[in-house]
Design a protein around this motif. Structure first.
Motif, mmCIF file in Angstrom:
data_model
loop_
_atom_site.group_PDB
_atom_site.id
_atom_site.type_symbol
_atom_site.label_atom_id
_atom_site.label_comp_id
_atom_site.label_asym_id
_atom_site.label_seq_id
_atom_site.Cartn_x
_atom_site.Cartn_y
_atom_site.Cartn_z
ATOM 1 N N GLU A 13 8.860 -7.078 11.417
ATOM 2 C CA GLU A 13 9.744 -8.041 10.762
ATOM 3 C C GLU A 13 8.980 -9.351 10.542
ATOM 4 O OE1 GLU A 13 13.457 -8.470 12.843
ATOM 5 O OE2 GLU A 13 13.533 -6.349 13.355
ATOM 6 N N TYR A 15 8.013 -13.075 9.304
ATOM 7 C CA TYR A 15 8.731 -14.302 8.964
ATOM 8 C C TYR A 15 7.722 -15.433 8.787
ATOM 9 C CZ TYR A 15 8.387 -15.377 14.054
ATOM 10 O OH TYR A 15 7.948 -15.595 15.337
ATOM 11 N N ILE A 17 6.816 -19.453 9.297
ATOM 12 C CA ILE A 17 7.158 -20.482 10.273
ATOM 13 C C ILE A 17 6.341 -21.741 10.014
ATOM 14 C CG2 ILE A 17 5.505 -19.557 11.941
ATOM 15 C CD1 ILE A 17 7.422 -20.481 14.177
ATOM 16 N N GLN A 42 9.642 -14.101 3.038
ATOM 17 C CA GLN A 42 9.326 -15.053 4.098
ATOM 18 C C GLN A 42 8.305 -16.109 3.656
ATOM 19 O OE1 GLN A 42 8.394 -11.900 4.021
ATOM 20 N NE2 GLN A 42 6.204 -11.742 4.488
ATOM 21 N N PHE A 67 11.836 -21.971 10.104
ATOM 22 C CA PHE A 67 11.394 -20.593 9.887
ATOM 23 C C PHE A 67 12.207 -19.941 8.784
ATOM 24 C CE2 PHE A 67 14.939 -19.493 12.645
ATOM 25 C CZ PHE A 67 15.309 -18.201 12.282
ATOM 26 N N PRO A 69 12.970 -16.015 7.571
ATOM 27 C CA PRO A 69 12.806 -14.575 7.804
ATOM 28 C C PRO A 69 12.663 -13.810 6.493
ATOM 29 C CG PRO A 69 15.104 -15.179 8.007
ATOM 30 C CD PRO A 69 14.351 -16.463 7.776
ATOM 31 N N ASN A 70 12.047 -12.652 6.571
ATOM 32 C CA ASN A 70 11.984 -11.767 5.405
ATOM 33 C C ASN A 70 13.364 -11.231 5.044
ATOM 34 O OD1 ASN A 70 11.806 -8.624 4.623
ATOM 35 N ND2 ASN A 70 10.112 -9.720 3.638
ATOM 36 N N GLU A 85 18.311 -9.801 11.176
ATOM 37 C CA GLU A 85 16.901 -10.168 11.299
ATOM 38 C C GLU A 85 16.707 -11.670 11.484
ATOM 39 O OE1 GLU A 85 12.990 -10.160 8.608
ATOM 40 O OE2 GLU A 85 13.930 -8.203 8.782
ATOM 41 N N GLU A 88 16.845 -12.050 15.100
ATOM 42 C CA GLU A 88 15.719 -11.407 15.766
ATOM 43 C C GLU A 88 14.455 -12.258 15.630
ATOM 44 O OE1 GLU A 88 15.999 -7.699 13.730
ATOM 45 O OE2 GLU A 88 17.517 -6.908 15.087
ATOM 46 N N ALA A 89 14.254 -12.845 14.447
ATOM 47 C CA ALA A 89 13.125 -13.752 14.267
ATOM 48 C C ALA A 89 13.303 -14.999 15.129
ATOM 49 C CB ALA A 89 12.991 -14.132 12.791
ATOM 50 N N TRP A 90 14.518 -15.519 15.161
ATOM 51 C CA TRP A 90 14.847 -16.683 15.986
ATOM 52 C C TRP A 90 14.497 -16.398 17.451
ATOM 53 C CZ3 TRP A 90 20.232 -19.378 15.147
ATOM 54 C CH2 TRP A 90 20.359 -20.484 15.992
ATOM 55 N N ASP A 92 12.318 -14.320 18.607
ATOM 56 C CA ASP A 92 10.868 -14.241 18.772
ATOM 57 C C ASP A 92 10.262 -15.643 18.852
ATOM 58 O OD1 ASP A 92 8.450 -12.437 18.783
ATOM 59 O OD2 ASP A 92 7.954 -13.717 17.061
#
Length: 229
Positions: A13, A15, A17, A42, A67, A69-70, A85, A88-90, A92
């Motif tokens: 996934e 992204y 940033i 992204q 950030f 995300p895709n 997602e 989920e990116a958050w 990470d």
């Protein structure tokens, strides 16, 4: 059943940033959730003009990470896996950088602006404010006033989530002749804010359509974003 997998399926996934040049304060970085527009990914805010927004948000007294995300592809309107997602990116990012959860804002451009409405309305306890640029009023484009159908379906209309913004102020830039993310529906949303007595700022740029970017003129929006908690 019968649903196709998203265009960008699988465990990877990606992204984008933006990490400020200064270290975080003891309480952690602020966070700007900055979803991409329709047709983007992204990397949509990597261009200098768009990245100016993230840079001006980031390089301040209290630095902010931004950030993008895709979201599983270019145009899923942050529903289902595309919406999941974002978080989920958050998660990470939170695993790699110290964040101050009270300093979190959400907003973007076009479909990314719709994501500000959608995610901010669904989870208002997570966000301190929602700045948006030409946000789409439903999960689709070119909504003709009086048309029998709504792009993306009636259930996707942003105005349905309006009551959730009681404690999340909004700052919205629109184009007065925008046919893509229809200006008339954006105005209807602002009227709903008035009717509820909620906090918002709404700017209609006369003679502007959809495909405009203010380049280096993000500072008024960044000043409004401030360090709201």
């Amino acid at each position: 059943t019968g649903c196709l997998p998203p265009a960008y399926a699988g465990r990877l996934e990606p992204y984008g940033i933006y990490v400020p040049s200064t270290p975080p304060p003891p309480s952690g970085y602020g966070l700007f959730v900055n979803p991409h527009m329709a047709g983007g990914n992204q990397n949509s805010y990597a261009a200098a003009s768009a990245n100016k927004w993230q840079m001006e948000v980031g390089e301040r007294t209290i630095p902010f990470i931004s950030f993008t995300p895709n979201a599983r592809g270019s145009m899923y309107w942050y529903f289902g896996q595309a919406g999941a997602e974002v978080f989920e990116a958050w998660a990470d990012i939170a695993a790699h950088y110290k964040l101050d959860p009270s300093l979190t804002q959400v907003g973007g451009l076009s479909m990314g602006g719709y994501a500000g409405w959608k995610l901010g309305g669904q989870f208002p306890d997570l966000f301190a404010a929602a700045p948006m640029i030409v946000p789409c009023p439903s999960a689709g484009v070119v909504w003709v006033q009086g048309a029998p159908t709504v792009p993306g379906g009636v259930a996707s209309e942003n105005i349905l989530l309006a009551p959730s913004f009681r404690n999340v102020p909004q700052y919205i830039w629109t184009g007065s002749i925008d046919p893509v993310c229809s200006h008339w529906a954006q105005v209807d949303y602002a009227n709903q804010m008035d009717a509820m007595g909620y906090r918002y700022m709404f700017y209609s740029f006369i003679g502007q359509g959809h495909a405009w970017v203010l380049g280096n003129e993000f500072q008024p929006m960044v000043e409004w974003m401030g360090f709201r908690r």
